[in-house]
Design a protein around this motif. Structure first.
Motif, PDB file in Angstrom:
ATOM      1  N   PRO A 254       0.821  -1.221   0.000  1.00 41.73           N
ATOM      2  CA  PRO A 254       0.000   0.000   0.000  1.00 41.73           C
ATOM      3  C   PRO A 254       0.856   1.272   0.000  1.00 41.73           C
ATOM      4  CG  PRO A 254      -0.488  -1.380   1.947  1.00 41.73           C
ATOM      5  CD  PRO A 254       0.597  -2.068   1.187  1.00 41.73           C
ATOM      6  N   ASP A 255       1.976   1.268   0.705  1.00 37.76           N
ATOM      7  CA  ASP A 255       2.917   2.399   0.704  1.00 37.76           C
ATOM      8  C   ASP A 255       4.201   1.928   1.369  1.00 37.76           C
ATOM      9  OD1 ASP A 255       2.674   2.852   3.614  1.00 37.76           O
ATOM     10  OD2 ASP A 255       0.652   3.506   3.109  1.00 37.76           O
ATOM     11  N   LEU A 256       5.225   2.794   1.393  1.00 42.07           N
ATOM     12  CA  LEU A 256       6.542   2.357   1.902  1.00 42.07           C
ATOM     13  C   LEU A 256       6.555   2.168   3.417  1.00 42.07           C
ATOM     14  CD1 LEU A 256       8.867   4.464  -0.424  1.00 42.07           C
ATOM     15  CD2 LEU A 256       8.583   1.978  -0.429  1.00 42.07           C
ATOM     16  N   LYS A 257       5.492   2.636   4.082  1.00 43.19           N
ATOM     17  CA  LYS A 257       5.408   2.419   5.530  1.00 43.19           C
ATOM     18  C   LYS A 257       4.695   1.111   5.859  1.00 43.19           C
ATOM     19  CE  LYS A 257       5.857   7.047   7.319  1.00 43.19           C
ATOM     20  NZ  LYS A 257       5.811   7.889   6.078  1.00 43.19           N
ATOM     21  N   HIS A 258       4.214   0.432   4.817  1.00 40.48           N
ATOM     22  CA  HIS A 258       3.535  -0.847   5.029  1.00 40.48           C
ATOM     23  C   HIS A 258       4.113  -1.924   4.122  1.00 40.48           C
ATOM     24  CE1 HIS A 258       0.608   1.991   6.742  1.00 40.48           C
ATOM     25  NE2 HIS A 258       0.287   1.000   7.526  1.00 40.48           N
ATOM     26  N   PRO A 259       5.351  -2.352   4.401  1.00 38.58           N
ATOM     27  CA  PRO A 259       5.879  -3.486   3.641  1.00 38.58           C
ATOM     28  C   PRO A 259       4.990  -4.694   3.916  1.00 38.58           C
ATOM     29  CG  PRO A 259       7.200  -3.103   5.611  1.00 38.58           C
ATOM     30  CD  PRO A 259       6.235  -1.961   5.518  1.00 38.58           C
ATOM     31  N   ALA A 260       4.945  -5.624   2.956  1.00 40.45           N
ATOM     32  CA  ALA A 260       3.962  -6.694   3.116  1.00 40.45           C
ATOM     33  C   ALA A 260       4.481  -8.041   2.656  1.00 40.45           C
ATOM     34  CB  ALA A 260       2.698  -6.341   2.329  1.00 40.45           C
ATOM     35  N   LEU A 261       3.992  -9.055   3.332  1.00 42.51           N
ATOM     36  CA  LEU A 261       4.113 -10.426   2.862  1.00 42.51           C
ATOM     37  C   LEU A 261       2.746 -10.790   2.290  1.00 42.51           C
ATOM     38  CD1 LEU A 261       5.694 -13.198   2.794  1.00 42.51           C
ATOM     39  CD2 LEU A 261       4.493 -13.724   4.912  1.00 42.51           C
ATOM     40  N   THR A 262       2.716 -11.100   1.006  1.00 36.52           N
ATOM     41  CA  THR A 262       1.456 -11.475   0.371  1.00 36.52           C
ATOM     42  C   THR A 262       1.290 -12.985   0.478  1.00 36.52           C
ATOM     43  OG1 THR A 262       1.435  -9.579  -1.112  1.00 36.52           O
ATOM     44  CG2 THR A 262       0.240 -11.527  -1.833  1.00 36.52           C
ATOM     45  N   TYR A 263       0.138 -13.406   1.019  1.00 33.90           N
ATOM     46  CA  TYR A 263      -0.037 -14.854   1.229  1.00 33.90           C
ATOM     47  C   TYR A 263      -1.101 -15.450   0.311  1.00 33.90           C
ATOM     48  CZ  TYR A 263      -4.124 -13.609   3.998  1.00 33.90           C
ATOM     49  OH  TYR A 263      -5.347 -13.124   4.393  1.00 33.90           O
ATOM     50  N   ALA A 264      -1.725 -14.625  -0.537  1.00 33.52           N
ATOM     51  CA  ALA A 264      -2.696 -15.182  -1.486  1.00 33.52           C
ATOM     52  C   ALA A 264      -2.741 -14.331  -2.743  1.00 33.52           C
ATOM     53  CB  ALA A 264      -4.084 -15.245  -0.854  1.00 33.52           C
ATOM     54  N   LEU A 265      -2.856 -14.997  -3.879  1.00 32.87           N
ATOM     55  CA  LEU A 265      -3.046 -14.314  -5.163  1.00 32.87           C
ATOM     56  C   LEU A 265      -4.227 -14.963  -5.865  1.00 32.87           C
ATOM     57  CD1 LEU A 265       0.577 -14.077  -6.668  1.00 32.87           C
ATOM     58  CD2 LEU A 265      -0.744 -12.246  -5.602  1.00 32.87           C
ATOM     59  N   ARG A 266      -4.874 -14.190  -6.726  1.00 38.69           N
ATOM     60  CA  ARG A 266      -5.950 -14.803  -7.488  1.00 38.69           C
ATOM     61  C   ARG A 266      -5.397 -15.615  -8.658  1.00 38.69           C
ATOM     62  NH1 ARG A 266     -10.626 -10.192  -7.869  1.00 38.69           N
ATOM     63  NH2 ARG A 266      -8.911  -8.883  -8.592  1.00 38.69           N
ATOM     64  N   GLY A 267      -6.184 -16.578  -9.093  1.00 30.72           N
ATOM     65  CA  GLY A 267      -5.857 -17.320 -10.312  1.00 30.72           C
ATOM     66  C   GLY A 267      -6.489 -16.639 -11.496  1.00 30.72           C
ATOM     67  N   ILE A 268      -6.353 -17.241 -12.657  1.00 31.93           N
ATOM     68  CA  ILE A 268      -6.878 -16.603 -13.856  1.00 31.93           C
ATOM     69  C   ILE A 268      -7.308 -17.647 -14.876  1.00 31.93           C
ATOM     70  CG2 ILE A 268      -4.557 -16.369 -14.872  1.00 31.93           C
ATOM     71  CD1 ILE A 268      -5.491 -13.613 -15.965  1.00 31.93           C
ATOM     72  N   ALA A 269      -8.379 -17.329 -15.600  1.00 30.60           N
ATOM     73  CA  ALA A 269      -8.791 -18.152 -16.738  1.00 30.60           C
ATOM     74  C   ALA A 269      -9.096 -17.180 -17.873  1.00 30.60           C
ATOM     75  CB  ALA A 269     -10.020 -18.981 -16.396  1.00 30.60           C
ATOM     76  N   ALA A 270      -8.401 -17.339 -18.989  1.00 27.56           N
ATOM     77  CA  ALA A 270      -8.515 -16.381 -20.091  1.00 27.56           C
ATOM     78  C   ALA A 270      -9.158 -17.042 -21.309  1.00 27.56           C
ATOM     79  CB  ALA A 270      -7.135 -15.852 -20.457  1.00 27.56           C
ATOM     80  N   PHE A 271     -10.025 -16.281 -21.993  1.00 27.43           N
ATOM     81  CA  PHE A 271     -10.744 -16.820 -23.149  1.00 27.43           C
ATOM     82  C   PHE A 271     -10.836 -15.799 -24.262  1.00 27.43           C
ATOM     83  CE2 PHE A 271     -12.485 -18.659 -19.298  1.00 27.43           C
ATOM     84  CZ  PHE A 271     -12.381 -20.013 -19.573  1.00 27.43           C
ATOM     85  N   GLU A 272     -11.022 -16.320 -25.464  1.00 25.21           N
ATOM     86  CA  GLU A 272     -11.377 -15.453 -26.576  1.00 25.21           C
ATOM     87  C   GLU A 272     -12.662 -16.017 -27.177  1.00 25.21           C
ATOM     88  OE1 GLU A 272      -7.961 -14.079 -28.572  1.00 25.21           O
ATOM     89  OE2 GLU A 272      -9.126 -13.074 -30.139  1.00 25.21           O
ATOM     90  N   VAL A 273     -13.693 -15.198 -27.209  1.00 23.25           N
ATOM     91  CA  VAL A 273     -14.985 -15.624 -27.748  1.00 23.25           C
ATOM     92  C   VAL A 273     -15.193 -14.916 -29.070  1.00 23.25           C
ATOM     93  CG1 VAL A 273     -17.475 -15.750 -27.337  1.00 23.25           C
ATOM     94  CG2 VAL A 273     -15.894 -15.768 -25.396  1.00 23.25           C
ATOM     95  N   LYS A 274     -15.595 -15.670 -30.080  1.00 22.63           N
ATOM     96  CA  LYS A 274     -15.848 -15.049 -31.372  1.00 22.63           C
ATOM     97  C   LYS A 274     -17.272 -15.393 -31.806  1.00 22.63           C
ATOM     98  CE  LYS A 274     -13.475 -14.044 -35.670  1.00 22.63           C
ATOM     99  NZ  LYS A 274     -12.273 -14.177 -36.487  1.00 22.63           N
TER     100      LYS A 274
END
Ligand code: BES
Ligand code: MN
Length: 460
Positions: free
Chosen positions: A188-208
């Motif tokens: 969030p800023d330099l006064k709040h260093p962070a350990l990130t313990y979760a990330l989102r996944g992703i599913a990508a598509f192309e629809v025609k």
């Protein structure tokens, strides 16, 4: 340790010059005409790693090469049983378009105030460069590193890391490690260093959506032939309801709800809706009802249209019914959703929604599973200590909305978890025009890199 930190302080301007050289390569993995630039960036990085004292080489894959660089190993018996950590990063960058919105050309790095502007400055060249400089400081001051390190810097992260899992399998013995250190997330800023313990996944598509066999005169044929752009928009409009929920049957089935405790922790992270809204230039915030903005963008699944194309886009008007319309879609996923199951649900639902007057095809692009790890283990605690001494502030625990698709493969193939220690600030414009890297974050990142190895090597 003091010698290492002094070295980092005394060489800052050279580090910035060297990072600027690295940033001049337009290593855009999504665009095939940049293939040679990716090779050049990787070659430059290998040479740089060698110059700082690492054993480095280029390792080819089916796609862009991986840069592999190791700290010199000691043969003595005392070094056996030493811990081994990987540092992961990526030298590929997102496309810089639209170019006209950049204040200066994206591949001509420029310093303004305490920021270095260039595509890739933050995501991710600057962030893994900080780790390289920290290790350089150990090697060049003859300070013994308390553990073995291997840098794995790949060239396809921004296109889904399609060839990295095979690389990990092939080199499993060499890459076997205690954890993977990654600076490719935010704070969030330099006064709040962070350990990130979760990330989102992703599913990508192309629809025609395919309509007539060619563009048709809209006056002569309009009214009797369906318009593929309209049909596609109508289908898309039905994928999200008025409460901001994704209207695909079964979509939320595997979602693990946020616990009361997690919601409490998330609420402690500095955030202000009004300032956030203003910084993004939107008239009003949007989101799934019942969740805070922070929850919506880190711990809830989403659907985004990333690109929408059909018909005539040139100057003036052209009265046609376009032959086709297409859309690039990505879903962000949270534990325990999987890209495979989402693919199946999307496929079935789109087929049901498509009117009989047009034909719809779905192509599944890249995917990545969501990631969640407990932040209470000894290595995570050691990383938090390093953050605290480097930033001289109490670190926080974060969940984040972006994705690093290879994380679950690290876990499956190398049986190791990631320590996500990001340096990106909210206004760094990653993936946007005028991307920048804060020189203060760079400095703190190098200090963190230097302090990390001692903490990780000795963590109980
Ligand atoms: N560094 C980001 C991921 C990230 C950003 C994580 C901010 C947490 C906070 C990474 O380079 C990235 O952009 N990944 C892509 C992956 C995709 C192309 C498969 C993403 O998240 O869109
Ligand atoms: Mn990125």
């Amino acid at each position: 340790m003091q010698t290492v930190l002094t070295y980092l302080n005394e060489n800052q301007s050279r580090f910035i010059r060297q990072l600027s050289d690295y940033l001049r390569f337009p290593s855009v993995s999504a665009q095939s005409h940049h293939r040679a630039d990716l090779e050049k960036a990787a070659g430059w990085l290998v040479e740089h790693c060698q110059a700082i004292g690492l054993n480095a080489r280029l390792s080819p894959t089916e796609g862009n090469p991986v840069v592999l660089a190791q700290t010199p190993r000691r043969a003595s018996a005392s070094s056996r049983g030493r811990r081994h950590f990987l540092v992961y990063g990526h030298y590929d960058v997102q496309p810089a378009e639209p170019f006209d919105l950049w204040k200066s050309p994206p591949f001509e790095p420029r310093i303004e105030g305490r920021s270095l502007f260039a595509r890739g400055a933050c995501d991710n060249k600057g962030q893994h460069f900080a780790h390289l400089k920290a290790v350089e400081a150990y090697l060049k001051t003859n300070t013994e590193l308390p553990c073995d390190l291997t840098f794995v810097i790949e060239g396809e992260e921004e296109v889904g890391s399609g060839n990295l899992a095979a690389f990990l399998k092939k080199n499993r013995a060499d890459l076997c490690c205690d954890a993977i250190v990654i600076s490719d997330t935010g704070i969030p800023d330099l006064k709040h260093p962070a350990l990130t313990y979760a990330l989102r996944g992703i599913a990508a598509f192309e629809v025609k959506v395919h309509g007539p066999s060619r563009d048709l005169h809209s006056g002569i044929y309009g009214g009797s032939v369906d318009n593929p752009a309209m049909a596609l928009c109508q289908v898309l409009a039905r994928l999200r309801d008025k409460n901001g929920r994704i209207a695909i049957p079964g979509f939320y089935d595997d979602v693990v709800p946020l616990s009361a405790n997690e919601r409490k922790q998330l609420a402690r992270i500095p955030h202000n809706d009004a300032a956030y809204r203003k910084s993004l230039g939107v008239p009003k915030l949007f989101g799934e009802r019942g969740y805070t903005a922070l929850e919506q963008r880190t711990a809830r699944p989403t659907l985004e249209i990333n690109g929408l194309t059909s018909g005539y886009q040139g100057e003036g008007s052209k009265t046609i019914i376009p032959a086709w319309a297409s859309v690039k879609l990505t879903f962000r996923l949270v534990p325990n959703q999987t890209p495979q199951r989402i693919h199946k649900l999307v496929d079935e639902h789109l087929k049901k929604l498509c009117p009989p007057t047009v034909r719809l095809t779905l192509e599944g692009g890249h995917g990545g599973e969501p990631y969640l790890v407990s932040p209470s283990g000894p290595l995570a605690q050691a990383a938090l200590r390093a953050l605290k001494s480097a930033f001289e502030c109490q670190p926080i625990l974060l969940r984040e909305g972006g994705s690093i698709p290879i994380l679950t493969d690290f876990r499956k193939i190398l049986a190791a978890d990631a320590l996500l220690l990001g340096l990106a600030l909210p206004d760094d414009n990653v993936h946007s025009p005028n991307e920048k890297f804060s020189l203060d974050a760079f400095n703190k990142g190098m200090r963190m890199g230097a302090m990390l190895w001692r903490e990780l090597a000795t963590a109980a």
